[in-house]
Scaffold this motif. Structure first.
Motif: not given
Length: 775
Positions: A246-251, A512-516
């Motif tokens: 689990h990656g993004d938002l899993n805090t 994780d690589y994020l491009q926006a």
């Protein structure tokens, strides 16, 4: 037999082998005899070396449900003298040493089975559904880092859910609040976080994300109303950020829902209740024969309610869901599902306390009766699973969602515009694509168990006409923000689990690589921004006995920011990190009692927050939370059960001065629990509660969000062909606020704005009748 004696018997089994006459073997043997430290080390290393060459072929098998033919996950394989041999994986496969002639299989909700086995054949074993027994939930060294799926299965069986809110409440420690007549995604609270609509909880169903990044109403918006609750077979959850998959938002944690691949029969259900509320549910088994080869079913639901508010909600929701499974071969399986969801409603909005105190409106009244909205989501999900053997498998998944959102709200009334009012419209159109590949392998030799998982994938969000506009009575006045968003998240991860003796270790690494990008239609555009982040995870577990297990978890995660924040801040704060640790203990002092206690710590880096309600970008500082969670399950006899969850948290802003360091709306104490009576036929029932303590509504705690205690009742009479039920929400008719905010607003003709508590009222006593037919 100890790991040392197992290794000695393995070593002396083949004395003619040249390896055993080598200097390496002599050194290993001397270490085993003369040093306790080296003995433990040599056990691990030598077993790894020798199992590849000299180990016997293990026994392989698969467990399925005898009725719906679904795989059974987390079932325990035992020897006849109750020694744990293995645990089934998500596809129902198990792998055990080839030294047993007879095994015993136990799993919560199934009849225990004693069976003779043969090492030469791969077993396929069907378990019969039976009454739930808490004694079948075992504290095992082989059950590595379990997320209590067996307990959620028990909870789902004890209290069948009727809507998405009740579905999420099955997760221990998770609270939800609805503040738009059932149309918007619920507000989520977990581990000292006010997660808004999902900013710090990763929610998924059948591997497809529910959260919407860079959403018009708020980052991580998780509207799960497209899920029909009766189709959910399993809830996997985890608190904290210790899970490489689990990656993004899993805090604060994650919630992963899984739907049935097959159903046992047809079902038609009618519900009616107070406030002109109706629900119709249909579930239809489309392929009744040869379910081992293929299965298909269709489910649909229709909801209508006017709600408890004076201004009728005219809430309408329609869901349609279909799923097909095909066994292409003995080792290859294709699963495809599709769903359609549509919802529209009116909302009474938030009510300032002064408006009720002055008699301007009732608690269930409205300041702006034009609030409301409409949302739609259409999904397609395909999963191809191939087992190279019972020890290795590959999962390939692709999904697509088409999403539409249109919301009208008014939080400040006449603060900014004393003539037309401050009503806003938030809207977007979204296409979501995703792909996920996952390879897993497991090896077992004696007391050594080694599982490996490798995964990679991507998610692409294409958002058009992301809008925040000033409106009056749902009529456009002017745009505040308007643009198109593109966001890509590519990821790769590995998770390695190793257990030997009483120890289990899980190490994970995720990249994780994020491009926006954001194309602003009202102002000049700026280039896209990107960033990469690596997050390590480490979990340790030691099993003292069948009654006591200790674990330590540590790791780093992240919560991405809205694309508009990323671009506006020139790529700074794209992926702010979170750091956490858990120290916990699982106790089973009696077969019918299970206790889990965990102390935890969580630290969040500074991030920039896009406030969708007014179009502004607000920086927020660092924060930290420490807390303790208690979870208890008890079974009195074969019919009576009880559970209790208690969560205490101390959330603080790190960079603020003392007295101004409260985190608004962050929960400090919550609890849920209940007593349940379960009978396969005849009367069933439960009485449950949920409690939230008073908590700060602003940074100084000068405004307090009021706590509440709400009690619910459920009664059902079940026979093989039908079921009659009564559900009563808020049995004691408690006056409570479901959603609460410290808001600056101005009512019409007020001389100056006022900052105080604004709220949406909690539902008063609400009774519903149910009649279901099974065929």
């Amino acid at each position: 037999m100890t790991s040392h004696s197992c290794l000695r018997s393995l070593i002396w089994r083949r004395p003619g082998n040249q390896f055993y006459r080598s200097k390496l073997f002599a050194g290993v043997r001397a270490a085993l005899i003369h040093s306790s430290f080296m003995r433990s080390f040599a056990t691990l290393i030598s077993t790894l070396l020798f199992s590849c060459v000299f180990g016997q072929a293990p026994v392989r098998g698969k467990l399925i449900d005898a009725v719906n033919r679904q795989p059974i996950e987390s079932a325990t394989i035992l020897s006849v003298d109750s020694i744990a041999l293995g645990v089934t994986d998500q596809q129902g496969y198990f792998l055990i040493p080839a030294v047993q002639k007879t095994i015993r299989i136990v799993s919560a909700g199934y009849a225990p089975l004693l069976i003779n086995i043969s090492p030469e054949t791969e077993l396929k074993i069907a378990l019969q559904p039976a009454a739930i027994r808490l004694q079948d939930v075992l504290v095992l060294q082989k059950r590595q880092f379990s997320t209590f799926q067996s307990l959620t299965k028990i909870d789902l069986d004890l209290r069948p859910v009727r809507n998405t809110q009740e579905l999420m409440r099955v997760v221990p420690g998770l609270f939800v609040a609805q503040h738009a007549g059932g149309g918007k995604a619920e507000q989520i609270f977990l581990r000292g976080f006010d997660c808004d609509h999902g900013t710090d909880v990763a929610v998924s169903v059948d591997g497809m994300p529910v959260n919407m990044v860079s959403h018009a109403h708020g980052q991580g918006y998780a509207d799960a109303h497209f899920i029909i609750p009766e189709t959910v077979n399993r809830i996997d959850f985890g608190a904290g950020l210790y899970y490489a998959q689990h990656g993004d938002l899993n805090t604060a944690g994650y919630v992963d829902l899984s739907t049935y691949n097959s159903i046992a029969g047809n079902r038609v259900q009618l519900e009616a209740g107070r406030f002109n509320s109706y629900r119709v549910l249909g579930m239809f088994d489309l392929l009744k024969h040869d379910k081992d080869r293929q299965s298909a079913y269709l489910a649909s639901e229709y909801n209508y309610t006017d709600g408890a508010t004076i201004n009728p909600q005219h809430f309408i929701r329609f869901n349609l869901f279909g799923k097909y499974r095909l066994a292409i071969s003995d080792r290859t399986q294709l699963t495809a599902s599709a769903s359609a969801f549509s919802s529209k409603w009116n909302a009474s909005g938030q009510i300032p306390e002064r408006a009720v105190a002055s008699g301007l409106t009732d608690r269930f009244g409205s300041i702006d009766p034009t609030e409301g909205g409409r949302t739609e989501r259409y999904n397609a999900n395909i999963l191809l699973t191939h087992r190279f053997s019972s020890q290795a498998g590959l999962d390939l998944q692709a999904y697509y969602s088409r999403y539409l959102f249109n919301l009208y709200s008014n939080f400040s009334f006449f603060l900014e515009d004393s003539i037309h009012g401050d009503a806003i419209n938030q809207a977007e159109e979204r296409n979501l694509f995703g792909f996920h590949a996952r390879f897993s392998s497991r090896n077992e030799e004696g007391q050594l168990h080694w599982n490996a998982v490798y995964g990679a994938g991507m998610r692409r969000d294409i958002i058009q006409n992301s809008r925040l506009a000033h409106v009056e009575a749902r009529r456009l006045l002017d745009d505040i923000t308007l643009g198109d968003i593109g966001e890509t998240n590519a990821f790769a991860y590995t998770r390695q689990e190793l257990s030997i003796g009483n120890w289990s270790v899980e190490a994970g690494l995720r990249a994780d690589y994020l491009q926006a990008s954001y194309v602003d239609r009202l102002h000049p555009s700026v280039p896209s921004r990107s960033q990469i982040i690596f997050n390590p995870k480490l979990n340790l577990q030691y099993t003292f006995s069948r009654q006591t297990q200790l674990y330590l978890k540590a790791g780093r995660g992240f919560h991405s920011n809205d694309a508009r924040v990323i671009v506006a801040n020139q790529g700074q704060g794209v992926l702010p990190a979170a750091y956490g640790a858990d120290l916990g203990i699982i106790l089973k002092p009696a077969p019918n009692l299970l206790i889990n206690i965990a102390a935890w710590w969580l630290y969040l880096d500074q991030e920039f927050v896009y406030v969708g309600d007014d179009g502004n970008i607000e920086p927020s500082g660092r924060s930290k939370r420490i807390g303790i969670d208690w979870m208890l399950h008890y079974q009195f006899d074969k019919h009576w059960f009880a559970n209790l969850n208690l969560n205490l948290t101390r959330p603080k802003a790190v960079d603020a001065v003392k007295g101004q360091d409260y985190l608004p709306l962050a929960p400090v104490a919550t609890s849920t629990g209940g007593i349940f009576y379960k009978n396969p036929r005849g009367l069933n029932g439960s009485i449950s509660y949920r409690y939230m303590k008073d908590r700060p509504a602003n940074e100084s705690n000068s405004i307090v969000a009021k706590g509440y205690w709400v009690t619910d009742l459920a009664l059902n009479y079940t026979r093989p062909g039908f079921e009659i039920g009564l559900a009563v929400e808020n049995l004691l008719n408690t006056e409570w606020n479901e959603a609460q905010f410290a808001t600056t607003s101005r009512l019409r003709d007020e001389p100056a704005p006022v900052t105080e508590l604004n709220f949406t009222p909690g539902t008063p006593v609400f009774a519903r009748l149910k009649f279901a037919v099974f065929f």
